[in-house]
Motif scaffolding. Sequence first.
Motif, PDB file in Angstrom:
ATOM      1  N   VAL A  36      17.703  15.572  -5.385  1.00  0.00           N
ATOM      2  CA  VAL A  36      16.499  15.582  -6.218  1.00  0.00           C
ATOM      3  C   VAL A  36      16.510  14.392  -7.168  1.00  0.00           C
ATOM      4  O   VAL A  36      15.481  13.734  -7.386  1.00  0.00           O
ATOM      5  CB  VAL A  36      16.383  16.902  -7.001  1.00  0.00           C
ATOM      6  CG1 VAL A  36      15.095  16.913  -7.822  1.00  0.00           C
ATOM      7  CG2 VAL A  36      16.411  18.098  -6.058  1.00  0.00           C
ATOM      8  N   ALA A  37      17.660  14.091  -7.746  1.00  0.00           N
ATOM      9  CA  ALA A  37      17.769  12.933  -8.643  1.00  0.00           C
ATOM     10  C   ALA A  37      17.404  11.649  -7.895  1.00  0.00           C
ATOM     11  O   ALA A  37      16.748  10.757  -8.460  1.00  0.00           O
ATOM     12  CB  ALA A  37      19.182  12.846  -9.212  1.00  0.00           C
ATOM     13  N   HIS A  38      17.799  11.555  -6.635  1.00  0.00           N
ATOM     14  CA  HIS A  38      17.488  10.365  -5.845  1.00  0.00           C
ATOM     15  C   HIS A  38      15.992  10.278  -5.561  1.00  0.00           C
ATOM     16  O   HIS A  38      15.408   9.187  -5.599  1.00  0.00           O
ATOM     17  CB  HIS A  38      18.278  10.390  -4.535  1.00  0.00           C
ATOM     18  CG  HIS A  38      18.189   9.114  -3.764  1.00  0.00           C
ATOM     19  ND1 HIS A  38      18.640   7.904  -4.250  1.00  0.00           N
ATOM     20  CD2 HIS A  38      17.700   8.851  -2.520  1.00  0.00           C
ATOM     21  CE1 HIS A  38      18.432   6.956  -3.348  1.00  0.00           C
ATOM     22  NE2 HIS A  38      17.853   7.505  -2.292  1.00  0.00           N
ATOM     23  N   GLN A  39      15.351  11.412  -5.312  1.00  0.00           N
ATOM     24  CA  GLN A  39      13.898  11.418  -5.108  1.00  0.00           C
ATOM     25  C   GLN A  39      13.180  10.866  -6.335  1.00  0.00           C
ATOM     26  O   GLN A  39      12.246  10.066  -6.214  1.00  0.00           O
ATOM     27  CB  GLN A  39      13.415  12.845  -4.820  1.00  0.00           C
ATOM     28  CG  GLN A  39      13.899  13.423  -3.511  1.00  0.00           C
ATOM     29  CD  GLN A  39      13.543  14.895  -3.365  1.00  0.00           C
ATOM     30  OE1 GLN A  39      12.944  15.496  -4.251  1.00  0.00           O
ATOM     31  NE2 GLN A  39      13.913  15.493  -2.244  1.00  0.00           N
ATOM     32  N   ILE A  40      13.626  11.297  -7.512  1.00  0.00           N
ATOM     33  CA  ILE A  40      13.021  10.821  -8.757  1.00  0.00           C
ATOM     34  C   ILE A  40      13.249   9.316  -8.918  1.00  0.00           C
ATOM     35  O   ILE A  40      12.356   8.570  -9.324  1.00  0.00           O
ATOM     36  CB  ILE A  40      13.593  11.585  -9.965  1.00  0.00           C
ATOM     37  CG1 ILE A  40      13.237  13.072  -9.863  1.00  0.00           C
ATOM     38  CG2 ILE A  40      13.091  11.000 -11.277  1.00  0.00           C
ATOM     39  CD1 ILE A  40      13.947  13.938 -10.885  1.00  0.00           C
ATOM     40  N   GLU A  41      14.441   8.864  -8.582  1.00  0.00           N
ATOM     41  CA  GLU A  41      14.763   7.439  -8.686  1.00  0.00           C
ATOM     42  C   GLU A  41      13.918   6.608  -7.731  1.00  0.00           C
ATOM     43  O   GLU A  41      13.410   5.537  -8.095  1.00  0.00           O
ATOM     44  CB  GLU A  41      16.247   7.223  -8.392  1.00  0.00           C
ATOM     45  CG  GLU A  41      16.683   5.770  -8.443  1.00  0.00           C
ATOM     46  CD  GLU A  41      18.145   5.577  -8.040  1.00  0.00           C
ATOM     47  OE1 GLU A  41      18.594   4.425  -8.047  1.00  0.00           O
ATOM     48  OE2 GLU A  41      18.813   6.573  -7.723  1.00  0.00           O
ATOM     49  N   VAL A  42      13.744   7.093  -6.505  1.00  0.00           N
ATOM     50  CA  VAL A  42      13.020   6.348  -5.479  1.00  0.00           C
ATOM     51  C   VAL A  42      11.529   6.245  -5.801  1.00  0.00           C
ATOM     52  O   VAL A  42      10.911   5.178  -5.667  1.00  0.00           O
ATOM     53  CB  VAL A  42      13.234   7.011  -4.103  1.00  0.00           C
ATOM     54  CG1 VAL A  42      12.260   6.456  -3.062  1.00  0.00           C
ATOM     55  CG2 VAL A  42      14.669   6.809  -3.628  1.00  0.00           C
ATOM     56  N   PHE A  43      10.930   7.361  -6.241  1.00  0.00           N
ATOM     57  CA  PHE A  43       9.477   7.391  -6.432  1.00  0.00           C
ATOM     58  C   PHE A  43       9.116   8.390  -7.525  1.00  0.00           C
ATOM     59  O   PHE A  43       8.619   9.480  -7.246  1.00  0.00           O
ATOM     60  CB  PHE A  43       8.797   7.753  -5.103  1.00  0.00           C
ATOM     61  CG  PHE A  43       7.298   7.756  -5.128  1.00  0.00           C
ATOM     62  CD1 PHE A  43       6.568   6.809  -5.840  1.00  0.00           C
ATOM     63  CD2 PHE A  43       6.595   8.705  -4.407  1.00  0.00           C
ATOM     64  CE1 PHE A  43       5.185   6.815  -5.850  1.00  0.00           C
ATOM     65  CE2 PHE A  43       5.204   8.727  -4.396  1.00  0.00           C
ATOM     66  CZ  PHE A  43       4.495   7.776  -5.121  1.00  0.00           C
ATOM     67  N   PRO A  44       9.333   8.038  -8.776  1.00  0.00           N
ATOM     68  CA  PRO A  44       9.095   8.987  -9.873  1.00  0.00           C
ATOM     69  C   PRO A  44       7.652   9.442  -9.978  1.00  0.00           C
ATOM     70  O   PRO A  44       7.385  10.579 -10.381  1.00  0.00           O
ATOM     71  CB  PRO A  44       9.538   8.206 -11.119  1.00  0.00           C
ATOM     72  CG  PRO A  44       9.518   6.762 -10.721  1.00  0.00           C
ATOM     73  CD  PRO A  44       9.858   6.746  -9.263  1.00  0.00           C
ATOM     74  N   GLU A  45       6.696   8.566  -9.612  1.00  0.00           N
ATOM     75  CA  GLU A  45       5.280   8.908  -9.743  1.00  0.00           C
ATOM     76  C   GLU A  45       4.842  10.017  -8.785  1.00  0.00           C
ATOM     77  O   GLU A  45       3.785  10.621  -8.981  1.00  0.00           O
ATOM     78  CB  GLU A  45       4.402   7.677  -9.478  1.00  0.00           C
ATOM     79  CG  GLU A  45       4.695   6.487 -10.374  1.00  0.00           C
ATOM     80  CD  GLU A  45       5.647   5.496  -9.724  1.00  0.00           C
ATOM     81  OE1 GLU A  45       6.565   5.936  -8.991  1.00  0.00           O
ATOM     82  OE2 GLU A  45       5.481   4.286  -9.958  1.00  0.00           O
ATOM     83  N   GLY A  46       5.656  10.290  -7.757  1.00  0.00           N
ATOM     84  CA  GLY A  46       5.257  11.264  -6.745  1.00  0.00           C
ATOM     85  C   GLY A  46       5.915  12.617  -6.867  1.00  0.00           C
ATOM     86  O   GLY A  46       5.701  13.491  -6.011  1.00  0.00           O
ATOM     87  N   GLN A  47       6.705  12.831  -7.914  1.00  0.00           N
ATOM     88  CA  GLN A  47       7.418  14.100  -8.075  1.00  0.00           C
ATOM     89  C   GLN A  47       6.815  14.862  -9.257  1.00  0.00           C
ATOM     90  O   GLN A  47       6.685  14.307 -10.353  1.00  0.00           O
ATOM     91  CB  GLN A  47       8.910  13.854  -8.302  1.00  0.00           C
ATOM     92  CG  GLN A  47       9.538  12.749  -7.447  1.00  0.00           C
ATOM     93  CD  GLN A  47       9.173  12.807  -5.983  1.00  0.00           C
ATOM     94  OE1 GLN A  47       9.104  13.878  -5.370  1.00  0.00           O
ATOM     95  NE2 GLN A  47       8.930  11.645  -5.387  1.00  0.00           N
ATOM     96  N   PHE A  48       6.487  16.136  -9.023  1.00  0.00           N
ATOM     97  CA  PHE A  48       5.810  16.922 -10.055  1.00  0.00           C
ATOM     98  C   PHE A  48       6.454  18.302 -10.205  1.00  0.00           C
ATOM     99  O   PHE A  48       6.942  18.885  -9.220  1.00  0.00           O
ATOM    100  CB  PHE A  48       4.331  17.122  -9.692  1.00  0.00           C
ATOM    101  CG  PHE A  48       3.563  15.847  -9.582  1.00  0.00           C
ATOM    102  CD1 PHE A  48       3.078  15.201 -10.708  1.00  0.00           C
ATOM    103  CD2 PHE A  48       3.332  15.278  -8.335  1.00  0.00           C
ATOM    104  CE1 PHE A  48       2.374  14.017 -10.607  1.00  0.00           C
ATOM    105  CE2 PHE A  48       2.624  14.092  -8.218  1.00  0.00           C
ATOM    106  CZ  PHE A  48       2.147  13.457  -9.360  1.00  0.00           C
ATOM    107  N   VAL A  49       6.421  18.802 -11.420  1.00  0.00           N
ATOM    108  CA  VAL A  49       6.809  20.183 -11.694  1.00  0.00           C
ATOM    109  C   VAL A  49       5.702  20.847 -12.503  1.00  0.00           C
ATOM    110  O   VAL A  49       5.005  20.194 -13.289  1.00  0.00           O
ATOM    111  CB  VAL A  49       8.148  20.290 -12.454  1.00  0.00           C
ATOM    112  CG1 VAL A  49       9.320  20.056 -11.529  1.00  0.00           C
ATOM    113  CG2 VAL A  49       8.188  19.323 -13.631  1.00  0.00           C
TER     114      VAL A  49
END
Length: 224
Positions: A36-49
């Motif tokens: 999950v941390a890597h997802q945020i690093e790769v594309f922060p604009e596309g991750q939502f909670v």
Amino acid sequence: MPTLNVRNTRLEDIDALVRLQTLVYPSIDAWDRDRVAHQIEVFPEGQFVAFYGNRLVGCASSLVILWDEWAEEHTWDEITASGTFDTHTVEGFTLYGAEVFVSPKLRGKRVGHALYEARRRACKALNLRRIIACGRLPGYHAVAEQMAIEFYARKVLWGDIADPVLSFQLREGFRYCGIMHNYLPDDKESHGHASLIAWINPDYDASQPTKLQLAFAATQETLS
């Protein structure tokens, strides 16, 4: 009365996010924290909670892809690089919805709608052409012996059957585009199948690069 809010995922959200995913999908291995941390690093604009009050109640994750590379049959593992999002590319014009899940206790409270709306806002803000996703078909297992998956999807489109996921996606303005076979082989409810859906950004400007492409070009210019 608690309020519902959606924002981009932060590192401090990860533990609660993984706990919720385990609750929603008890038979499927949850993501580990590093992924999950890597997802945020790769594309922060596309991750939502999504938060209901101070409680994390939903998640939506996505990446940007060159759709032509994946338009034929693909699996979730292939298109998301097993959830690492290493297939994300600033050259793409398609926001790909990799995952959405909502707390069972908050279903019916429009959490899913709020997460889908956040994706649509991101798609418009980044000047991407569309959102594409492959959705589970969890209602299929109940009638799998009676009909093929393609006919099941058609009956959902006709209104003869209500599928918890596809019916919701149709109400959210997505177009049904067909079936992806063996998309999630471990998804027993869907028998591994998924519905391919698309939403077209009405504000997309084909004469302009995407915001990701502009940011990448600016970075390269700075480095040079």
